[in-house]
Motif scaffolding. Sequence first.
Motif, PDB file in Angstrom:
ATOM      1  N   VAL A  66       0.837  -1.202   0.000  1.00  0.00           N
ATOM      2  CA  VAL A  66       0.000   0.000   0.000  1.00  0.00           C
ATOM      3  C   VAL A  66       0.875   1.257   0.000  1.00  0.00           C
ATOM      4  O   VAL A  66       0.597   2.212  -0.739  1.00  0.00           O
ATOM      5  CB  VAL A  66      -0.992  -0.012   1.177  1.00  0.00           C
ATOM      6  CG1 VAL A  66      -1.692   1.335   1.333  1.00  0.00           C
ATOM      7  CG2 VAL A  66      -2.016  -1.132   0.995  1.00  0.00           C
ATOM      8  N   ASP A  67       1.944   1.254   0.774  1.00  0.00           N
ATOM      9  CA  ASP A  67       2.843   2.410   0.797  1.00  0.00           C
ATOM     10  C   ASP A  67       3.463   2.643  -0.580  1.00  0.00           C
ATOM     11  O   ASP A  67       3.536   3.784  -1.052  1.00  0.00           O
ATOM     12  CB  ASP A  67       3.936   2.216   1.848  1.00  0.00           C
ATOM     13  CG  ASP A  67       4.834   3.430   1.946  1.00  0.00           C
ATOM     14  OD1 ASP A  67       4.334   4.525   2.274  1.00  0.00           O
ATOM     15  OD2 ASP A  67       6.042   3.288   1.662  1.00  0.00           O
ATOM     16  N   ALA A  68       3.903   1.571  -1.223  1.00  0.00           N
ATOM     17  CA  ALA A  68       4.489   1.709  -2.564  1.00  0.00           C
ATOM     18  C   ALA A  68       3.459   2.230  -3.558  1.00  0.00           C
ATOM     19  O   ALA A  68       3.761   3.122  -4.356  1.00  0.00           O
ATOM     20  CB  ALA A  68       5.052   0.366  -3.028  1.00  0.00           C
ATOM     21  N   LEU A  69       2.239   1.704  -3.508  1.00  0.00           N
ATOM     22  CA  LEU A  69       1.192   2.168  -4.424  1.00  0.00           C
ATOM     23  C   LEU A  69       0.831   3.631  -4.170  1.00  0.00           C
ATOM     24  O   LEU A  69       0.534   4.366  -5.106  1.00  0.00           O
ATOM     25  CB  LEU A  69      -0.040   1.275  -4.323  1.00  0.00           C
ATOM     26  CG  LEU A  69       0.129  -0.132  -4.906  1.00  0.00           C
ATOM     27  CD1 LEU A  69      -1.080  -1.003  -4.570  1.00  0.00           C
ATOM     28  CD2 LEU A  69       0.359  -0.082  -6.413  1.00  0.00           C
ATOM     29  N   ARG A  70       0.857   4.046  -2.915  1.00  0.00           N
ATOM     30  CA  ARG A  70       0.571   5.452  -2.590  1.00  0.00           C
ATOM     31  C   ARG A  70       1.573   6.388  -3.272  1.00  0.00           C
ATOM     32  O   ARG A  70       1.233   7.493  -3.657  1.00  0.00           O
ATOM     33  CB  ARG A  70       0.652   5.674  -1.086  1.00  0.00           C
ATOM     34  CG  ARG A  70      -0.575   5.340  -0.348  1.00  0.00           C
ATOM     35  CD  ARG A  70      -0.532   5.852   1.091  1.00  0.00           C
ATOM     36  NE  ARG A  70      -1.848   5.683   1.646  1.00  0.00           N
ATOM     37  CZ  ARG A  70      -2.148   4.852   2.647  1.00  0.00           C
ATOM     38  NH1 ARG A  70      -1.197   4.147   3.227  1.00  0.00           N
ATOM     39  NH2 ARG A  70      -3.389   4.754   3.076  1.00  0.00           N
ATOM     40  N   HIS A  71       2.803   5.950  -3.375  1.00  0.00           N
ATOM     41  CA  HIS A  71       3.859   6.790  -3.933  1.00  0.00           C
ATOM     42  C   HIS A  71       4.102   6.532  -5.419  1.00  0.00           C
ATOM     43  O   HIS A  71       4.910   7.220  -6.037  1.00  0.00           O
ATOM     44  CB  HIS A  71       5.149   6.596  -3.142  1.00  0.00           C
ATOM     45  CG  HIS A  71       5.031   7.093  -1.733  1.00  0.00           C
ATOM     46  ND1 HIS A  71       4.700   6.276  -0.682  1.00  0.00           N
ATOM     47  CD2 HIS A  71       5.151   8.340  -1.222  1.00  0.00           C
ATOM     48  CE1 HIS A  71       4.641   6.991   0.423  1.00  0.00           C
ATOM     49  NE2 HIS A  71       4.904   8.251   0.125  1.00  0.00           N
ATOM     50  N   ASP A  99      -7.315   0.495   1.398  1.00  0.00           N
ATOM     51  CA  ASP A  99      -6.675   1.283   2.454  1.00  0.00           C
ATOM     52  C   ASP A  99      -6.315   2.683   1.972  1.00  0.00           C
ATOM     53  O   ASP A  99      -5.957   3.543   2.775  1.00  0.00           O
ATOM     54  CB  ASP A  99      -5.421   0.570   2.966  1.00  0.00           C
ATOM     55  CG  ASP A  99      -5.735  -0.706   3.735  1.00  0.00           C
ATOM     56  OD1 ASP A  99      -6.928  -0.992   3.972  1.00  0.00           O
ATOM     57  OD2 ASP A  99      -4.773  -1.418   4.093  1.00  0.00           O
ATOM     58  N   MET A 100      -6.413   2.937   0.681  1.00  0.00           N
ATOM     59  CA  MET A 100      -6.094   4.235   0.096  1.00  0.00           C
ATOM     60  C   MET A 100      -7.353   5.047  -0.220  1.00  0.00           C
ATOM     61  O   MET A 100      -7.264   6.103  -0.840  1.00  0.00           O
ATOM     62  CB  MET A 100      -5.276   4.018  -1.191  1.00  0.00           C
ATOM     63  CG  MET A 100      -3.972   3.276  -0.965  1.00  0.00           C
ATOM     64  SD  MET A 100      -3.249   2.580  -2.490  1.00  0.00           S
ATOM     65  CE  MET A 100      -2.979   4.044  -3.472  1.00  0.00           C
ATOM     66  N   LYS A 101      -8.499   4.574   0.200  1.00  0.00           N
ATOM     67  CA  LYS A 101      -9.764   5.206  -0.206  1.00  0.00           C
ATOM     68  C   LYS A 101      -9.890   6.657   0.232  1.00  0.00           C
ATOM     69  O   LYS A 101     -10.553   7.446  -0.439  1.00  0.00           O
ATOM     70  CB  LYS A 101     -10.954   4.400   0.310  1.00  0.00           C
ATOM     71  CG  LYS A 101     -11.147   4.457   1.804  1.00  0.00           C
ATOM     72  CD  LYS A 101     -12.322   3.648   2.259  1.00  0.00           C
ATOM     73  CE  LYS A 101     -12.443   3.751   3.766  1.00  0.00           C
ATOM     74  NZ  LYS A 101     -13.284   2.725   4.317  1.00  0.00           N
ATOM     75  N   ASP A 102      -9.268   7.047   1.325  1.00  0.00           N
ATOM     76  CA  ASP A 102      -9.378   8.418   1.814  1.00  0.00           C
ATOM     77  C   ASP A 102      -8.159   9.270   1.477  1.00  0.00           C
ATOM     78  O   ASP A 102      -8.042  10.402   1.947  1.00  0.00           O
ATOM     79  CB  ASP A 102      -9.608   8.415   3.329  1.00  0.00           C
ATOM     80  CG  ASP A 102     -10.949   7.791   3.700  1.00  0.00           C
ATOM     81  OD1 ASP A 102     -11.933   8.003   2.951  1.00  0.00           O
ATOM     82  OD2 ASP A 102     -11.004   7.080   4.716  1.00  0.00           O
ATOM     83  N   LEU A 108      -6.167   3.952  -7.326  1.00  0.00           N
ATOM     84  CA  LEU A 108      -5.145   4.110  -8.368  1.00  0.00           C
ATOM     85  C   LEU A 108      -5.379   5.390  -9.171  1.00  0.00           C
ATOM     86  O   LEU A 108      -4.901   5.535 -10.291  1.00  0.00           O
ATOM     87  CB  LEU A 108      -5.136   2.887  -9.297  1.00  0.00           C
ATOM     88  CG  LEU A 108      -4.841   1.552  -8.611  1.00  0.00           C
ATOM     89  CD1 LEU A 108      -4.944   0.407  -9.606  1.00  0.00           C
ATOM     90  CD2 LEU A 108      -3.474   1.571  -7.938  1.00  0.00           C
ATOM     91  N   ASP A 109      -6.090   6.333  -8.586  1.00  0.00           N
ATOM     92  CA  ASP A 109      -6.454   7.581  -9.247  1.00  0.00           C
ATOM     93  C   ASP A 109      -5.229   8.277  -9.835  1.00  0.00           C
ATOM     94  O   ASP A 109      -4.214   8.454  -9.161  1.00  0.00           O
ATOM     95  CB  ASP A 109      -7.126   8.509  -8.231  1.00  0.00           C
ATOM     96  CG  ASP A 109      -7.584   9.808  -8.852  1.00  0.00           C
ATOM     97  OD1 ASP A 109      -8.407   9.758  -9.778  1.00  0.00           O
ATOM     98  OD2 ASP A 109      -7.101  10.867  -8.411  1.00  0.00           O
ATOM     99  N   GLY A 110      -5.339   8.664 -11.107  1.00  0.00           N
ATOM    100  CA  GLY A 110      -4.297   9.428 -11.755  1.00  0.00           C
ATOM    101  C   GLY A 110      -3.069   8.636 -12.151  1.00  0.00           C
ATOM    102  O   GLY A 110      -2.060   9.215 -12.534  1.00  0.00           O
TER     103      GLY A 110
END
Length: 192
Positions: A66-71, A99-102, A108-110
């Motif tokens: 999740v951290d990698a996907l966030r960045h 876990d990235m919904k907020d 995966l927006d953008g």
Amino acid sequence: MLPPPLIVGLGGTTRAGSTSERALAVALEAAAAAGCETRLFGAGAMPSETFDPTRGERSDAARALVDALRHADGVLIATPAYHGGISGLVKNAIDFTEDMKDDAHPYLDGRAVGCIVVADGAQALGSTLASLRAIVHALRGWPTPFAATLNGRDRPFGGDGHAPDESALAACRLVASQVVEFAAMKRAGRQA
């Protein structure tokens, strides 16, 4: 000076070195050759626990993904085709994007998402690709125009006296180049 774009690769099977994981590695190598930082979440690095949205506890593997996907500036997903759909292992890993919904950029927006599908025969390639692209759309990602579909029976990466299939390698590299190109355009737009 900005750091290089981060391209995150997710996929494969529970078996290290599977055809889908090898396809993902080829794509990530192409992204690295284009100057990107890459992270691979393949066999052994994807979350082993089943995603449960009601539980807040996460394994180290789930938190790292999740951290990698966030960045991530771009994402590559490679899945085997199991009975006409994506594998449970890959779908489960993708589900952790909840876990990235907020986040400011939820799910995966953008992000451009390159799709790679490997099947043991040609029949399941189309339905699995359609399913994977639908999931990416549902997560607000942008599937690249080109996707790689590889027939595992053709031994696309060689072995046992067979040479690697140059068209399969080129397909994986093309998916990566489209993800990298979009990530670069998106970054340039933010700087303008």
